[in-house]
Scaffold this active site. Structure first.
Site, short mmCIF file in Angstrom:
data_model
loop_
_atom_site.label_atom_id
_atom_site.label_comp_id
_atom_site.label_asym_id
_atom_site.label_seq_id
_atom_site.Cartn_x
_atom_site.Cartn_y
_atom_site.Cartn_z
N CYS A 62 0.26 8.81 6.29
CA CYS A 62 0.80 10.08 5.80
C CYS A 62 0.22 11.20 6.64
CB CYS A 62 0.46 10.27 4.33
SG CYS A 62 1.08 11.83 3.64
N HIS A 91 9.28 7.50 1.02
CA HIS A 91 7.98 8.17 1.18
C HIS A 91 8.15 9.69 1.06
CE1 HIS A 91 3.88 8.47 3.18
NE2 HIS A 91 4.34 9.72 3.31
N GLU A 92 9.18 10.24 1.74
CA GLU A 92 9.37 11.70 1.72
C GLU A 92 9.88 12.18 0.37
OE1 GLU A 92 8.04 13.34 4.06
OE2 GLU A 92 7.66 11.44 5.09
N HIS A 134 7.05 12.70 -1.82
CA HIS A 134 6.40 14.00 -1.57
C HIS A 134 7.07 15.10 -2.38
CE1 HIS A 134 3.19 13.58 1.28
NE2 HIS A 134 3.93 12.91 2.15
#
Length: 510
Positions: A433, A475-476, A479
């Site tokens: 990350c 993953h994004e 976030h």
């Protein structure tokens, strides 16, 4: 027996009032005396026999110092009370000059400016003071703190032990009064540490004393300098005295292409500042300004920034190094403006754009994301692909850009994305990350995800991503929901330092 929303809000106000009265060790009679009320009135309010008024709530908040909680509960009650019908009328406004007995100093206005030039930050703070107390004021406490790496306390402590802030380099100056009545203020050190100073500014100099007497006003202004090697990319103001208006101003070379954002920290949470920063340019300088009226006691307002333009100073240059002498990977990321783990921005759910109304704002954020991706790829070989979410560049909005592992792949932009479907088949791979780049961790994710996202015109589409792209996109989106990959690691998994990780430069294996 049911109660109305108004009655529940009134109960919450009374609960907060009683809690903070007990917390401060006051009886109802003592609180009433400090507030200037008859003791029976406080008893009636706490007994729910009288409804609170704006005047009562302001005085209770000022006397008890509840960090804004009592005032917030009153506002919630007041809004509900007056939303029931247009025939109701609000209480007459409380005069803004009212202050509880024994208040002391009031900051009627503060303007704090930070200017960068030639490797040096110069901080200048101007405060309009009013003595609302009963005693003359002969000194004023100033607190100065630097933190080179605010999201890396251990690295920052090491750095300041090796490079302590000194009074000689700060060139502290202080003045009181205005025009022909301006006086130089002497100062005396109260605290002298590597990264923090406390100084008494004295209402005195070689010519004599000039106390600030009860009922009088004056202006004080103090300034000091700190080099870039000791000042991080942040400027914080803490509200320690009752303050009517606070203005914060940043002054940078326009050629540095500065990007600035702000956060507010209270006793409850850290959130983006509630009003936008204003920007204008003067003589090749970029000026950012933000103001707020009646800030809560103990609140903290922090502006952060990054420089993107050619010739801008590189914060990575001063980053704590690995044993081999090279800057740590996370410090390289921080040096180009990537928000690091530990910041509350990474733990907040990002706000969705209202499209197409906010198309211009969405395009501006996407442009910033793509620019950051280009700079990232100059620093590191992202053979597995790379993604970047808006919170990682200081924007708490739902936008992300993802570039796949294929050579020459164009980034995919996602606005207001959400996962609407995923495969049962999953696999485990190491992830990194940009906000936590010194380690890698094993994460289990689906091999296929279906994502609904928006176009600039507001229409919604669903796109299917597989394997590496599915992992990158998931993953994004995490976030944007305030989640980091470490939250998805199993209890048995351990983080692997990047120096030990053996798969840098290699694509994921499928």
């Amino acid at each position: 027996m049911t109660t109305s929303p108004v009655e529940r809000a009134a109960d919450q106000f009374v609960t907060a009032l009683a809690h903070w009265r007990v917390e401060r060790g006051m009886s109802k009679k003592q609180l009433a005396a400090r507030m200037g009320f008859d003791p029976s009135y406080v008893s009636h309010v706490e007994g729910r026999r009288h409804k609170p008024t704006e005047d009562f709530a302001r005085r209770a908040e000022a006397v008890l110092g509840a960090g804004g909680v009592i005032w917030q509960r009153f506002q919630e009650y007041d809004e509900l009370r007056h939303a029931r019908g247009a025939a109701l009328h609000r209480d007459p406004p409380v005069p803004v000059q009212w202050l509880p007995p024994g208040t002391g100093l009031i900051v009627e206005q503060e303007v704090a400016e930070l200017r960068y030039e030639d490797g040096l930050y110069r901080c200048r703070v101007r405060r309009n003071l009013y003595n609302a107390g009963a005693e003359p004021v002969t000194r004023y406490l100033v607190k100065i703190a630097v933190d080179r790496y605010p999201h890396d306390p251990a690295g920052s402590n090491r750095h300041h032990r090796e490079h302590p802030l000194t009074f000689d380099e700060m060139a502290l100056e202080a003045l009181a009064g205005e025009g022909a009545a301006t006086e130089l203020m002497q100062w005396r050190v109260k605290l002298d540490r590597d990264a923090a100073k406390e100084v008494w500014l004295l209402f005195a100099n070689d010519r004599g004393q000039f106390p600030l007497y009860p009922g009088e006003r004056t202006v004080i202004e103090y300034s000091y300098s700190v080099g870039i090697e000791k000042w991080g990319q942040w400027f914080q103001r803490a509200v320690r005295l009752p303050t009517r208006r606070l203005t914060v101003r940043l002054d940078f070379p326009a050629g540095f292409d500065p990007q600035v954002w702000g956060v507010e920290t209270s006793l409850a949470a850290e959130v983006p500042v509630r009003t936008p920063l204003e920007r204008h340019e003067e003589r090749n300088r970029a000026i950012f300004e933000w103001s707020t009226d009646a800030p809560q006691l103990n609140a903290r307002y922090r502006l952060e920034w990054r420089f993107r333009g050619p010739g801008a100073p590189s914060y990575a240059e001063f980053a704590p190094a690995e044993p081999n002498g090279r800057p740590r990977a996370s410090q390289q990321m921080r040096g180009i403006g990537i928000v690091q783990r530990g910041s509350d921005l990474l733990r907040q759910r990002a706000r969705h754009f209202q499209l197409p109304r906010e198309e211009a704002a969405a395009r501006e954020v996407v442009t910033a994301l793509l620019g950051s991706l280009r700079r990232l790829e100059e620093l590191h070989d992202f053979s597995k692909g790379v993604g970047l979410a808006a919170p990682q560049i200081g924007r708490s909005v739902a936008a992300a850009a993802v570039r796949g592992p294929e050579s020459g792949a164009e980034p995919i932009v996602l606005l207001n994305p959400r996962v609407v479907g995923e495969s049962i088949e999953r696999d485990e791979q190491y992830e990194g990350c940009l906000s936590f780049f010194d380690y890698r961790g094993m994460v289990r994710r689906p091999l296929r995800v279906e994502v609904e996202h928006a176009r600039y015109d507001g229409t919604r589409v669903i796109t299917t991503f597989e394997r590496a792209m599915a992992r990158l996109v998931a993953h994004e989106i995490d976030h944007l929901e305030g989640r980091l990959y470490v939250d998805r690691m199993s209890a048995e998994s351990n983080l692997v330092p990047v120096a030990v990780y053996q798969q840098t430069g290699k694509p994921w294996d499928y």
